[in-house]
Design a protein around this motif. Structure first.
Motif, PDB file in Angstrom:
ATOM      1  N   ALA A  55      48.677  66.223  30.500  1.00  0.00           N
ATOM      2  CA  ALA A  55      48.635  67.235  31.556  1.00  0.00           C
ATOM      3  C   ALA A  55      48.983  66.630  32.908  1.00  0.00           C
ATOM      4  O   ALA A  55      49.681  67.248  33.729  1.00  0.00           O
ATOM      5  CB  ALA A  55      47.255  67.875  31.608  1.00  0.00           C
TER       6      ALA A  55
ATOM      7  N   LEU B 216      42.527  73.720  29.791  1.00  0.00           N
ATOM      8  CA  LEU B 216      43.207  73.426  28.534  1.00  0.00           C
ATOM      9  C   LEU B 216      42.432  74.013  27.360  1.00  0.00           C
ATOM     10  O   LEU B 216      41.198  74.000  27.346  1.00  0.00           O
ATOM     11  CB  LEU B 216      43.339  71.914  28.333  1.00  0.00           C
ATOM     12  CG  LEU B 216      44.013  71.112  29.443  1.00  0.00           C
ATOM     13  CD1 LEU B 216      44.071  69.644  29.060  1.00  0.00           C
ATOM     14  CD2 LEU B 216      45.405  71.655  29.752  1.00  0.00           C
TER      15      LEU B 216
ATOM     16  N   HIS C  42      46.389  76.483  29.688  1.00  0.00           N
ATOM     17  CA  HIS C  42      47.420  76.004  28.779  1.00  0.00           C
ATOM     18  C   HIS C  42      46.797  75.663  27.429  1.00  0.00           C
ATOM     19  O   HIS C  42      45.794  74.939  27.360  1.00  0.00           O
ATOM     20  CB  HIS C  42      48.107  74.751  29.336  1.00  0.00           C
ATOM     21  CG  HIS C  42      48.694  74.931  30.697  1.00  0.00           C
ATOM     22  ND1 HIS C  42      49.909  75.548  30.900  1.00  0.00           N
ATOM     23  CD2 HIS C  42      48.230  74.592  31.922  1.00  0.00           C
ATOM     24  CE1 HIS C  42      50.176  75.570  32.183  1.00  0.00           C
ATOM     25  NE2 HIS C  42      49.168  74.993  32.838  1.00  0.00           N
TER      26      HIS C  42
ATOM     27  N   PHE D  42      52.350  71.668  24.998  1.00  0.00           N
ATOM     28  CA  PHE D  42      51.615  72.675  25.745  1.00  0.00           C
ATOM     29  C   PHE D  42      52.290  74.034  25.648  1.00  0.00           C
ATOM     30  O   PHE D  42      53.518  74.126  25.555  1.00  0.00           O
ATOM     31  CB  PHE D  42      51.515  72.301  27.233  1.00  0.00           C
ATOM     32  CG  PHE D  42      50.609  71.130  27.512  1.00  0.00           C
ATOM     33  CD1 PHE D  42      49.225  71.276  27.456  1.00  0.00           C
ATOM     34  CD2 PHE D  42      51.138  69.886  27.823  1.00  0.00           C
ATOM     35  CE1 PHE D  42      48.390  70.196  27.717  1.00  0.00           C
ATOM     36  CE2 PHE D  42      50.318  68.803  28.090  1.00  0.00           C
ATOM     37  CZ  PHE D  42      48.927  68.962  28.044  1.00  0.00           C
TER      38      PHE D  42
END
Length: 473
Positions: free
Chosen positions: A17, A32, A405, A417
């Motif tokens: 990320a 996430l 995501h 992702f």
């Protein structure tokens, strides 16, 4: 100690990320979701009940736990349905492609229009009280429906450790209070008077409810169903909706208790429930998603106050509302990473506070927590936040909703992702706050002016005929 597969996947996702710019100085907070973990939890739920009963079971995900359309679609593809408790949640479920046959409507305050829509679509409905049953009488007479209809009862078996989430207390607002004077008899008669009433629903509570109390509530409702069917001289009640409420362990990555433990407890304490005579519905939410979400936030500043170090981050009350306002009931773990997204190791822990960005003193994710010394630019990760955290934004200080995501680990050690929700823009904040009507309160009022009509969206066909009008096909 060797890290677990979940820890390894999370560490890889944090690093990716940062490397891919999902978390950056320009985007200092993001969320996430581990899609592989979500699928695994759905499989664990379905297999746990399949191991103890051959009866059909609809596992209806409680949309309130994570009202994000791609998440609902993922769970539907994994074999789950949905439980909705508002027109908004129903609209999300329909947008995700979940059919009415896999949808259950629960709410203590359904309007006639909501009920009419549900019956027109063929969605299963659990009435909350006897007044709502009377309202359903009118609607059922007005037009045929494919909906299965039931009633929620409160077995009044007691509270867990979090009172606000305990729904089977003597004075809970949900369902018909089964132990109140005359209530049980009234419920039995309500079923005998309505041959179309074929379901019975209960939900003992949520986080903080022990498994034994959950099973006791289910046992009470099973006994009531047996009584009603005996007095009806037939199996009028054919489906029992057990609710959800499996608690989540927020202290570590371990998943405990498990769905298998709960299903096995039901088999031991309420064996007749699982002998195939009753179809079953479950409504789990938090336990399916919590372990698979992580909030990431950059440390903007560090300082000391009263001798205690404080790391000021971009994640606080706008995401972790329950934790900030009730930290004893909703503690969260904090994991420390460096500015490149690598776990911070090798340094002695320092007792420090981890603060959020909101303008009040109590906006703290953690107080007096022993962590590696945090520095500006570092990353804090807040695990176990996949349910009731970043999907339920609290717009304190007009802080924007973060991007969400989904991530999937690949066999070669990478992370892929997929954007579930983009970050809220400043223009969107202004629009939601009446930006197009800046002069609304300073214009000279016009005598007899007609108020602007409220526009309906295609997803919300809730306004319409009077409550006693026929249902639309």
């Amino acid at each position: 100690m060797a890290s677990t597969p979940r820890e390894q996947a999370r560490d890889r996702a944090v690093r990716a990320a940062v490397e891919q710019g999902l978390l950056s100085p320009a985007e200092p907070v993001t969320a996430l979701l581990d899609t592989t973990g979500i699928r695994a939890s759905a499989a664990a739920l379905t297999s746990a009940f399949a191991a103890v009963t051959d009866a059909p079971v609809l596992h209806a995900f409680a949309v309130k736990a994570c009202p994000l359309v791609p998440v609902l679609r993922l769970l539907y593809e994994a074999g789950l349905g949905v439980e909705v408790a508002s027109p908004g949640e129903l609209a999300l479920a329909r947008a995700a492609g979940v059919p009415p046959s896999r949808t259950v409507l629960d709410s203590p305050a359904k309007t006639p229009a909501e009920l009419r829509q549900a019956l027109a679509l063929g969605i299963a409905v659990n009435a909350d009280n006897l007044q709502e049953l009377a309202r359903l009488d009118t609607l059922v007479r007005s037009a045929p429906t494919a909906s299965s209809l039931g009633l929620r009862v409160n077995p009044q078996v007691g509270a867990g450790s979090i009172g606000a989430l305990s729904t089977a207390t003597p004075t809970s607002k949900f369902g018909v209070a089964l132990r109140d004077e005359g209530a049980r008899e009234a419920v039995v008669q309500a079923y005998l008077d309505r041959p179309w009433l074929t379901r019975l629903h209960t939900h003992t509570g949520s986080q903080g409810i022990p498994l034994a109390l959950m099973a006791e509530g289910v046992g009470a409702v099973y006994a009531l169903a047996e009584e009603i069917n005996t007095k009806a001289g037939r199996q009028q009640i054919d489906t029992l909706d057990l609710g959800g409420g499996l608690p989540v362990n927020f202290a570590s990555d371990e998943e405990t208790p498990t769905y298998a433990e709960y299903a096995e407890l039901l088999a031991a304490t309420v064996p007749g429930l699982l002998d195939g005579r009753y179809a079953l519905v479950t409504e789990f939410g938090r336990s399916l998603l919590a372990k698979h979400g992580t909030v990431l936030a950059r440390v903007e500043y560090t300082k000391t106050s009263g001798g205690r170090p404080i790391a000021v981050t971009h994640a606080g009350v706008q995401l972790a509302t329950r934790t900030v306002y009730a930290p004893e009931s909703w503690p969260l773990r904090i994991l420390a990473y460096d500015a490149e997204g690598r776990p911070r190791t090798g340094e002695p822990a320092v007792v420090q506070d981890v603060a959020g960005p909101a303008c009040f003193a109590g906006d703290l994710l953690a107080t007096g927590r022993a962590l590696p010394p945090l520095r500006p630019g570092d990353v804090v990760a807040v695990p176990d936040t996949g349910a009731y955290y970043f999907a339920h934004h609290y717009a304190y200080n007009s802080l924007p909703r973060p991007a969400v995501h989904g991530f999937t680990p690949t066999d070669d050690g990478g992370i892929v992702f997929a954007t579930v929700r983009t970050a809220q823009t400043l223009d969107e904040i202004v629009a939601e706050s009446g930006g197009a009507r800046a002069d609304a309160l300073v214009r000279e009022p016009v005598h007899g002016a007609v108020r602007e009509p409220v526009r309906e969206s295609a997803c919300e066909p809730m306004r319409g005929p009077a409550p006693d009008a026929p249902m639309e096909p």
